[in-house]
Write an enzyme that holds these catalytic residues in place. Structure first.
Site, PDB file in Angstrom:
ATOM      1  N   ASP A  31      29.687  26.814  53.916  1.00 35.54           N
ATOM      2  CA  ASP A  31      28.869  27.548  52.964  1.00 35.54           C
ATOM      3  C   ASP A  31      29.635  27.673  51.638  1.00 35.54           C
ATOM      4  OD1 ASP A  31      27.415  29.317  51.452  1.00 35.54           O
ATOM      5  OD2 ASP A  31      27.059  30.746  53.082  1.00 35.54           O
ATOM      6  N   GLU A  83      48.364  19.423  31.811  1.00 40.24           N
ATOM      7  CA  GLU A  83      48.995  18.763  32.950  1.00 40.24           C
ATOM      8  C   GLU A  83      48.195  17.542  33.352  1.00 40.24           C
ATOM      9  OE1 GLU A  83      48.777  22.421  35.539  1.00 40.24           O
ATOM     10  OE2 GLU A  83      47.926  20.966  36.897  1.00 40.24           O
ATOM     11  N   CYS A 115      49.773  25.733  33.756  1.00 44.69           N
ATOM     12  CA  CYS A 115      48.630  26.274  33.009  1.00 44.69           C
ATOM     13  C   CYS A 115      49.001  27.032  31.750  1.00 44.69           C
ATOM     14  CB  CYS A 115      47.803  27.191  33.908  1.00 44.69           C
ATOM     15  SG  CYS A 115      47.134  26.332  35.330  1.00 44.69           S
ATOM     16  N   ARG A 202      52.280  30.550  50.544  1.00 42.38           N
ATOM     17  CA  ARG A 202      52.617  31.961  50.331  1.00 42.38           C
ATOM     18  C   ARG A 202      53.188  32.261  48.948  1.00 42.38           C
ATOM     19  NH1 ARG A 202      57.972  33.347  51.345  1.00 42.38           N
ATOM     20  NH2 ARG A 202      59.307  31.543  51.725  1.00 42.38           N
ATOM     21  N   HIS A 237      45.482  34.902  32.695  1.00 41.62           N
ATOM     22  CA  HIS A 237      45.210  33.579  33.257  1.00 41.62           C
ATOM     23  C   HIS A 237      44.258  33.728  34.439  1.00 41.62           C
ATOM     24  CE1 HIS A 237      45.327  29.508  34.340  1.00 41.62           C
ATOM     25  NE2 HIS A 237      45.966  29.707  35.471  1.00 41.62           N
ATOM     26  N   LYS A 242      38.767  36.075  40.569  1.00 44.60           N
ATOM     27  CA  LYS A 242      39.209  37.355  41.140  1.00 44.60           C
ATOM     28  C   LYS A 242      40.552  37.851  40.609  1.00 44.60           C
ATOM     29  CE  LYS A 242      35.816  38.284  44.078  1.00 44.60           C
ATOM     30  NZ  LYS A 242      35.733  37.967  45.510  1.00 44.60           N
ATOM     31  N   ARG A 246      41.710  41.622  39.221  1.00 43.86           N
ATOM     32  CA  ARG A 246      42.597  42.450  40.033  1.00 43.86           C
ATOM     33  C   ARG A 246      43.834  42.873  39.231  1.00 43.86           C
ATOM     34  NH1 ARG A 246      45.345  39.976  45.250  1.00 43.86           N
ATOM     35  NH2 ARG A 246      43.311  39.006  45.564  1.00 43.86           N
ATOM     36  N   ASN A 269      38.385  26.801  36.626  1.00 42.42           N
ATOM     37  CA  ASN A 269      39.739  26.963  36.084  1.00 42.42           C
ATOM     38  C   ASN A 269      40.087  25.747  35.228  1.00 42.42           C
ATOM     39  OD1 ASN A 269      42.430  27.400  35.566  1.00 42.42           O
ATOM     40  ND2 ASN A 269      43.126  27.079  37.679  1.00 42.42           N
ATOM     41  N   SER A 299      52.381  27.878  36.595  1.00 47.70           N
ATOM     42  CA  SER A 299      53.178  27.769  37.814  1.00 47.70           C
ATOM     43  C   SER A 299      54.517  27.135  37.502  1.00 47.70           C
ATOM     44  CB  SER A 299      52.436  26.932  38.848  1.00 47.70           C
ATOM     45  OG  SER A 299      51.255  27.598  39.226  1.00 47.70           O
TER      46      SER A 299
END
Ligand SMILES: [Zn+2]
Lengths: 353, 133
Positions: A31, A83, A115, A202, A237, A242, A246, A269, A299
């Site tokens: 979905d 990039e 980025c 992680r 960024h 989300k 946040r 993005n 990153s």
């Protein structure tokens, strides 16, 4: 006292085509709409087969040049941060410089820092302008990033870019300060010759994105002696829809302050283009005197922070060939997955070298 | 070598720079060293002119079977455009599937990839057109 350095003009570019999260998920038997919702992404932009970082950069830079009176020959530097430069060796920036009429008496280079290569370009131009090495500099952040088919990044990786003409005269926005926070963090990378990037599981959330953005934001608040309520807009960024909400809300910014600086839900993005495009949209919605809080993230890893104040001159800019980014964001054509795969070269063709 | 030929024409093709005959005022794009009408009388009188890149569609056709290198873009629309300054040129209309283009449609130039010499060769850039809303 040193003259203020800032933004003389700006322009953003988003390709015409989009694909919805639902259309991506359908191909992989999941979905997609729900997956998109969990990422805060409804649809993302897709470049045409004849678009790349160079064409996007040229369109964005030309848009910036159309609404100011700056002579392109006065541009002393062009930097393209990305990039996804089309050539491994041969700069994008030389082609962009030629196409906006800035060449040949100038310097140019391509920048890379995941980025945040676009905001790095703004900082470099600021330094060159402040030291009077150049009159004007064009800093561009643009990408046409790809996610591996079926990977989570396929829902977000999109295309777009924005250009900022940096100078000392005729500023439509003053950059009050800029600073950065940088560490060696293996959260996301792509080795030479590899088609798609990899992410270090992680490492992507807390130790990378949130740590760098929060640290850079704290440094900026401390240096300027400000709090969230001093700003009309805040931009972070946005690898998905989300994270920026946040991180922004945890700092104390409201939905209203974050609204215009959030484009990822409807264009995806755009990597090096993300914060630059969000800044163009915020400037489109700004009034003289508005203060803007900006934190990019790349990153690897690092964040650049900017404190910006919009000047009266923004009104002049709007009278001269200015077109809001929303025209490009809201006017689009949806693609099905097959056409999207064809456009992005995910289909192997026979008979073509 | 095609690279060299393309490279020499880059400035005109990137930035829509044409030539104007100093005798009869006719505008040419791509630039010409001599006006075919005034011939000798135009020698040394051809001036550079920055074109606006705006114009209107004189005729158009949608290509369903094109060259292999354009396979990714099929179907695509090619048109003859009359520029504001009078010169007529052929170009691709982008970001539309053919049905939206009409004779008289107003267009402006956009910067796009024109082609590439295989996967390892040089990439050529230049103008195409898009409709003005
Ligand atoms: Zn003539």
């Amino acid at each position: 006292m040193m003259d203020k350095v800032g933004i003389v003009s700006y322009g953003g570019y988003v390709p015409h085509y989009r694909i919805e999260a639902g259309a991506i998920g359908a191909v992989w038997g999941i979905d997609g709409t729900a997956r998109g919702k969990s990422l805060g992404i409804i649809r993302k932009s897709v470049p045409s087969p004849d678009e790349d970082v160079i064409t996007i950069s040229v369109e964005a830079a030309r848009k910036a040049m159309r609404c100011c009176n700056t002579d392109p020959e006065d541009i002393g530097a062009v930097y393209v941060g990305s990039e996804s430069h089309p050539y491994a060796v041969k700069p994008s920036a030389t082609i962009v410089a030629e196409a906006i009429g800035a060449a040949p008496r100038m310097t140019a280079a391509d920048l890379e820092f995941a980025c945040k290569a676009g905001t790095a370009g703004i900082q470099i131009c600021m330094g060159l302008v402040a030291s009077d090495m150049i009159k004007y500099g064009m800093a561009i952040g643009a990408d046409t990033s790809q996610g591996a088919p079926g990977d989570a990044l396929e829902y977000s990786a999109s295309a777009g870019g924005a250009a900022f003409l940096i100078g000392k005269k005729n500023l439509m926005a003053e950059i009050n300060t800029t600073l950065s926070f940088t560490t060696d963090t293996p959260d996301f990378w792509r080795r030479e010759g590899q088609l798609y990037p990899r992410h270090g599981g992680r490492f992507t959330g807390t130790p990378a994105y949130f740590k760098h953005i929060n640290s850079c934001a704290q440094m900026l608040f401390e240096k300027m002696g400000t709090k969230p309520e001093d700003y009309a807009h805040a931009i972070f960024h946005q690898p998905n829809g989300k994270f920026p909400l946040r991180v922004g809300k945890a700092m104390g910014f409201s939905d209203g302050q974050l609204e215009h600086g959030l484009l990822t839900p409807v264009i995806g993005n755009t990597y090096s283009g993300a914060v630059p495009l969000a800044l163009t949209n915020v400037l489109d919605h700004s009034e003289p005197g508005d203060r803007i809080f900006v934190i990019s993230y790349g990153s690897g890893a690092g964040s650049d922070g900017f404190d910006i104040t919009v000047t009266n001159r923004i009104k002049k800019l709007r009278k001269k060939g200015w077109k809001p980014l929303s025209e490009m964001v809201n006017d689009y054509q949806l693609l099905d997955y097959a056409t999207y795969a064809k456009f992005r070269g995910k289909i192997r063709m026979g008979g073509i070298a | 070598m095609p690279e060299a030929r393309f490279w020499r024409e880059n400035q005109a093709r990137y930035n829509m720079i044409g030539h104007k005959c100093g005798k009869c005022q006719k505008v040419y794009f791509p630039p010409r060293d001599m006006c075919p009408k005034c011939r000798r009388a135009s020698m040394g009188k051809m001036e550079k002119i920055q074109l606006t890149g705006k114009g209107s569609v004189v005729s158009h056709t949608t290509v369903h079977e094109g060259l292999p290198e354009f396979q990714m873009q099929i179907p695509y629309t090619m048109a003859i455009i009359e520029l504001e300054e009078g010169a007529r040129i052929t170009g691709q209309i982008v970001d539309c599937n053919g049905e939206c283009v009409k004779i008289g449609s107003e267009v402006e130039t956009v910067f796009r990839k024109l082609g590439e010499e295989g996967k390892s060769g040089i990439i050529h850039y230049g103008y195409k057109f898009k409709l003005i809303e």
